[in-house]
Design an enzyme around this catalytic site. Structure first.
Site, PDB file in Angstrom:
ATOM      1  N   ASP A 187      -9.286  -5.932   1.968  1.00 10.60           N
ATOM      2  CA  ASP A 187      -7.975  -6.476   1.604  1.00 10.60           C
ATOM      3  C   ASP A 187      -7.829  -7.938   1.999  1.00 10.60           C
ATOM      4  O   ASP A 187      -6.844  -8.592   1.620  1.00 10.60           O
ATOM      5  CB  ASP A 187      -6.855  -5.676   2.283  1.00 10.60           C
ATOM      6  CG  ASP A 187      -6.661  -4.310   1.649  1.00 10.60           C
ATOM      7  OD1 ASP A 187      -6.869  -4.201   0.433  1.00 10.60           O
ATOM      8  OD2 ASP A 187      -6.301  -3.368   2.372  1.00 10.60           O
ATOM      9  N   ASP A 215       0.847  -1.184   0.000  1.00 14.63           N
ATOM     10  CA  ASP A 215       0.000   0.000   0.000  1.00 14.63           C
ATOM     11  C   ASP A 215       0.889   1.243   0.000  1.00 14.63           C
ATOM     12  O   ASP A 215       2.073   1.176   0.334  1.00 14.63           O
ATOM     13  CB  ASP A 215      -0.892   0.030   1.247  1.00 14.63           C
ATOM     14  CG  ASP A 215      -1.989  -1.018   1.185  1.00 14.63           C
ATOM     15  OD1 ASP A 215      -2.379  -1.384   0.074  1.00 14.63           O
ATOM     16  OD2 ASP A 215      -2.435  -1.467   2.254  1.00 14.63           O
ATOM     17  N   ASP A 262      -4.652  -3.167   4.910  1.00 18.05           N
ATOM     18  CA  ASP A 262      -5.167  -2.671   6.183  1.00 18.05           C
ATOM     19  C   ASP A 262      -6.687  -2.684   6.262  1.00 18.05           C
ATOM     20  O   ASP A 262      -7.244  -2.617   7.348  1.00 18.05           O
ATOM     21  CB  ASP A 262      -4.666  -1.249   6.468  1.00 18.05           C
ATOM     22  CG  ASP A 262      -4.959  -0.290   5.327  1.00 18.05           C
ATOM     23  OD1 ASP A 262      -5.767  -0.637   4.440  1.00 18.05           O
ATOM     24  OD2 ASP A 262      -4.386   0.815   5.314  1.00 18.05           O
TER      25      ASP A 262
END
Length: 1076
Positions: free
Chosen positions: A799, A487, A795
């Protein structure tokens, strides 16, 4: 007043997995502990007296419930029934065991406690029954949420006051949010398990027999030495093995406690604070967002589209929507969608989740892939050692009974018709002991144990490096990772956002802060949107202290900007009421809220990704507070502003709104829940740019990954231009020339490709912008099909599929939801990409340390077995006796593992390619090293065995004494060779074996301890080891023999080895042989 619990039914399935017999005496005098918990019997009895057990619709009403066990009901999952005898099962039809007495009574006829404790207006039993029965009428009886809050001395908005005295009073009255743990395995259990080793048992039996025969033949003064020495050595091995395993078990249990210790926000005194889930108390108000775990049983205070996944408790995957008609929340469930807040009513053992957790134990018996492979290696070598030992046994027995085995004076040890039965039995026992010892030294049982030790050590050290390992296998797999899909926000960037640029009314503001240059209506609408369309909060302490802002980094930045515009958070929120909320959605990249201002006026506010919100706008508000058409010129202006801000690494957020009539909004709650907020014909209010700089050290961490053969890919939901700018800043993209498709791609473009096309371009993708969680999943799948070992960071709740699909899922510890964490293998506690790189280093270190230990142990094994087998077959005697071999076994298993398992990661590990997941455990470099050392040790020690008397000038001494000196020198030289070889094993392919040694104090301590014990054994415990003292010349000879292993290893490392593994050569030879 009528009993509110009269006629209450338990309308959902329980998940109580604690079996056990129900005592006939439930008054507390007898122990009732179905889950083996010590020290909590009375608490459990009290709990069970409140819960156990009502049996309905029995054909025999006088059936004695007390005489039966509780068993899992096969018809109703998660429910329990009575375990009837066979003949009764044919006659009786039992319903599931009911956890509560429906009429407010226990099964022993006593009433439940309705007397509150302390100053509270409600008792613990009343709360437990209401929540577990999900009894809405009881909730209304107590005055609804507000009445219940008053009874609990709390506030549904501001929570409890939160001082220590108040919190302790609540724990005393309602219990703490903890549950009894199952008993840990005691040290004595590990001692018993270590004792179960068959070879050690046989050695003890042989030692006892040797002791009896020794005392009989040599007398008590001399005859006990041999048997007792072996026994003591075996017991020492057992105790040390048990201690090592026990300490590892404690480390794993402590890490498991860390995994269970979830931290969540609660509202106390109007302020949001982070607390451990174990510190929550009845009366706490807990904000809930997507991905959170419900920390205790409670009731919904307020919620917007709140949906709960109750499958962990009911076994059904159906998502339950919560509202004022279904307000009850169960501990342990997950928030699947929406947001809200809850009032805690039951905690700990008073919740069904607490009872469930108390009745199960944490599974720490996970075997990693490497342990499985090593078990196979151990079994193969063990079988080979067993075959060799069997052959040696046959040869030695044949030599003994044919008279070929001689005493030191040259006479035959066995003479038919002359040797006594006792002497013959003693000789056979010694032969069996030799064979058993060959098995002991040949079986590398320390290999799987060493992996456990290495993993335990690595997990503990990784905690220091801000990585919590949830699955052991991830420690190994991370060393094989070839790519990391990371990310952007919070992982590569610092997650400290501020608004640094704002475009309002069709113009860029000179300063994004301050409201002096903005029209009144504009500011009013902006502050209204900022205050209401958020899941963050603002707390203003008394006394003029700094304002506290809570929420996600993006929410905190925008709330902070709103305060600078002059927003009063509490006042602004009180001026309108929320009708409906559309929580931020990672697919649509925006979130909205409908607000009722007057009896007819309703505002719908939207906030989200700038270009997506802008595409829904048809008008904008200018600097004169007038709504103007968003023509092509202004649309181009705002689009260019977004692109410019994105190119400057800014996250772009747009704020827009529209008005609707109140009559267009559904009035019924069920319809309102399904109502979609209008998202077209919006009026643009502002576009702001949020600065989120790269974390310090990220560029170096990315470069280190690239040097290690690990490609870093950025997968973000942000604007593609923002992602490009950050990727250039942190080194994922080297220059603008790399920023072309498919290196730089949007999620929707990747999503639109066919599966084959995705696989073709996945290898080249470096940055994916505006990606959805499903795009991340598709990328992971494509990379795996290309043969990559994929690590993924995540997070959010969405996901979870990608984290599960990847070889290693890395969840963020600060911003990550509980759903993401539970789907992960490792939790990065500080959300920092540099910590991810440290995990890669530790993963490679785990594999490297295991290989070091394998090389060290197999060198000892090959040399010891070869020396003893050759000597036994050729002469009928072995130079290394039982006690000496057990000491060597202790060096190679426990002490060697401790010394080599604790080697910290080195920089060299990140300058080599990733370890192949199917790469042989013993590579060609290791084969070269261990063969050189083994052959050297075997040759030198066999020369000493056969020519030692002449080389050591012992011809003039008695044969018995000369043999003892020779064998002692062989034993001493052999042990010192292993001590020196431990240094060689530290760096299998490095010439400088002492590099970094001063940082590993445990290695130096173990080497020093081994040397000291060896000196004590030779010089002071000769009777115990059947050895004699050595003079300084003989010690010097031993040291020189051992020292030569160092230059020999250096020379050996200059010998090149082929890249093709030895296993492949052997496989080809085998194939050719089978073909011929």
């Amino acid at each position: 007043m009528a009993n509110p619990f009269q006629g209450s039914l338990y309308r959902r399935q329980g998940d109580l997995e604690a079996g056990g017999e129900i005592s006939s005496d439930l008054d507390g005098s007898s122990s009732l502990d179905p889950i083996g918990i010590t020290g909590t019997e009375n608490a459990l009895v009290d709990h069970l007296k409140r819960q156990w057990v009502r049996v309905k619709h029995l054909q025999r009403p006088n059936l004695h419930v007390e005489s039966y066990k509780l068993v899992l009901n096969a018809c109703l999952p998660f429910w329990y029934a009575l375990d009837l005898k066979e003949e009764e099962e044919k006659k009786q039809m039992l319903w599931a065991v009911h956890p509560f007495q429906a009429a407010g009574e226990h099964i022993d006829g006593t009433a439940i406690s309705l007397v509150p404790i302390g100053d509270f207006g409600i008792s613990r039993d009343q709360l437990v029954l209401m929540t577990r029965d999900q009894d809405h009428s009881a909730l209304e009886e107590y005055g609804g949420i507000e009445g219940l809050s008053n009874s609990l001395k709390t506030n549904s908005e501001k929570g409890v006051c939160g001082d220590d005295a108040d919190l302790q009073a609540r724990r005393d009255a309602f219990g703490s949010n903890t549950y009894p743990r199952k008993q840990r395995k005691s040290f004595w259990t590990f001692l018993w398990e270590a004792w179960q080793d068959l070879t050690l048992i046989i050695l003890i039996i042989a030692a006892v027999a040797s002791l009896a025969l020794g005392i009989k033949t040599e007398g008590i003064k001399q005859g006990w030495y041999s048997g007792v020495s072996i026994s003591v050595a075996v017991i020492l091995v057992i105790v040390i093995t048990a201690i090592s395993n026990y300490r590892q078990s404690l480390q794993f249990q402590n890490l498991n406690e860390e995994k269970r210790n979830i931290h969540m926000e609660v509202v106390r005194g109007g302020r949001r604070v982070q607390v451990s889930i174990y510190d929550m108390v009845v009366g706490d108000v807990v904000p809930l967002n997507i991905g959170d775990q419900v920390p205790a049983d409670g009731v919904l205070v307020s919620g917007h589209s709140l949906a709960i996944d109750e499958s962990s408790m009911t076994g059904e995957s159906k998502i339950i929507h919560k509202d004022s008609r279904r307000p009850f929340l169960m501990s342990g469930c997950k928030v699947a969608d929406g947001s809200g807040s809850m009032l805690v009513t039951s905690v700990g053992i008073n919740t069904e989740w607490g009872m469930l957790m108390a009745s199960i134990s944490e599974d720490t018996g996970e075997e990693t892939p490497l342990q499985v492979r090593l078990n196979g290696v151990t079994k193969f070598i063990g079988n080979a050692g067993l075959a060799v030992a069997a052959a040696v046994l046959i040869v030695l027995l044949a030599r003994y009974f044919t008279g070929l085995t001689k005493n030191s004076d040259g006479s035959a040890q066995f003479q038919a018709g002359k040797t006594s039965i006792g002497s013959a039995v003693d000789g056979v026992i010694k032969i069996f002991t030799i064979a058993i010892l060959i098995v002991v030294i040949a079986v590398p049982e320390g290999l799987p144990l060493a992996v456990t030790l290495i993993l335990a050590y690595s997990m503990r050290k990784m905690m220091v490096d801000k990585a919590l390992v949830r699955r052991l296998s991830a420690c190994e797999t991370m060393g094989s990772a070839t790519t990391i899909c990371s990310d952007k926000t919070g992982t590569l960037t610092s997650n400290q956002m501020t608004v640094v640029e704002a475009h309002i009314g069709g113009e860029k503001m000179d300063s994004p802060n301050g409201s002096s240059q903005r029209p009144t209506t504009m500011v009013t609408l902006l502050t209204e949107s900022i205050a209401q369309n958020t899941n963050g909060s603002v707390f203003t302490p008394e006394g003029g202290e700094d304002v506290e802002i809570s929420g996600s980094p993006t929410e905190k930045a925008i709330l902070g900007w709103g305060l600078k515009l002059g927003m009063n958070f509490e006042v602004t929120r009180s001026q309108s009421s929320i009708i409906h909320v559309f929580p931020f959605n990672s697919q649509k990249k925006r979130g909205g809220v409908a607000l009722k201002l007057t009896e007819t006026e309703v505002h719908v506010h939207w906030k989200g990704a700038a270009e997506i919100v802008l595409s829904s706008c048809t008008q904008y508000m200018d600097l004169n507070d007038q709504v103007a058409a968003l023509d092509e010129e202004k649309f181009t202006y705002f689009t260019k502003a977004i692109e410019d801000m994105a190119a400057s690494s800014l996250r772009c957020v747009a704020i827009a709104y529209r008005t609707i009539d109140l009559k267009d909004i559904p009035t019924y709650e069920d319809q309102l829940t399904k109502w979609a907020l209008p998202e077209d014909e919006l009026i643009l209010l502002a576009i702001v740019g949020l600065m989120d700089p790269c974390r310090p050290g990220v560029k170096d961490a990315v470069r280190l990954c690239q040097e290690a053969g690990v490609k870093v890919r950025m997968v973000t939901g942000d604007n593609l231009q923002t992602a490009k700018a950050i990727a250039l800043e942190c080194g994922i993209l080297s220059s603008d020339t790399d920023a072309i498709e498919p290196n730089l791609i949007e999620g929707r473009a990747f999503r639109a490709l066919s599966e084959v096309q995705r696989e073709e371009i996945a290898e080249r993708i470096s940055v994916m912008g505006r990606s959805s969680p499903n795009d991340k999943l598709l990328l992971v799948q494509a990379l795996k099909k290309q043969g990559h070992v994929v690590a993924v960071t995540g997070d959010g709740t969405n996901d979870a599929p990608a984290l599960n699909e990847a070889h290693i899922g890395l969840a963020m510890g600060i911003q990550g939801t509980e759903v993401a964490k539970e789907s992960s293998d490792i939790i990065i506690l500080d959300d920092n990409f540099a910590s991810v790189v440290k995990v890669v280093r530790w993963g490679r270190s785990v594999y490297a340390n295991i290989q070091k230990f394998i090389q060290f142990q197999l060198t000892i094994t090959f040399a010891a077995v070869a020396i003893n087998v050759i000597a036994a077959v050729s002469s009928g005697h072995v130079p290394l006796n039982a006690v000496q071999l057990l000491w060597i076994n202790l060096i190679q298993d426990t002490l060697g593992a401790l010394a080599l398992a604790t080697e910290p990661p080195t920089d060299e590990l990140m300058h080599r390619p990733p370890v192949g997941r199917r790469e042989p455990l013993i590579n060609n470099i290791m084969w070269r090293n261990l063969l050189i050392q083994s052959l050297y040790q075997v040759c030198v020690l066999l020369v000493l065995n056969y020519r030692g008397r002449s080389l050591l000038n012992l011809e003039n001494d008695s044969s018995d004494y000369a043999d003892k000196v020779k064998n002692t020198l062989i034993f001493n030289a052999y042990v010192l060779c292993q001590i020196f070889n431990e240094f060689n094993a530290r760096r299998p392919d490095g010439l400088n074996i002492f590099k970094g040694i001063t940082r590993n104090y445990l290695f130096l301590a173990i080497v020093g301890l081994t040397l000291v014990i060896q000196v004590i054994l030779i010089e002071f415990l000769g009777t115990f080891t059947s050895s004699v003292k050595l003079n300084w010349k003989q010690w010097l000879i031993s040291i020189i023999i051992a020292f030569i292993s160092w230059p020999l290893a250096t020379i050996g490392k200059l010998i090149p080895v082929p890249r093709t593994p030895l296993n492949d050569y052997l496989a080809r030879i085998l194939c050719c042989w089978q073909g011929s």
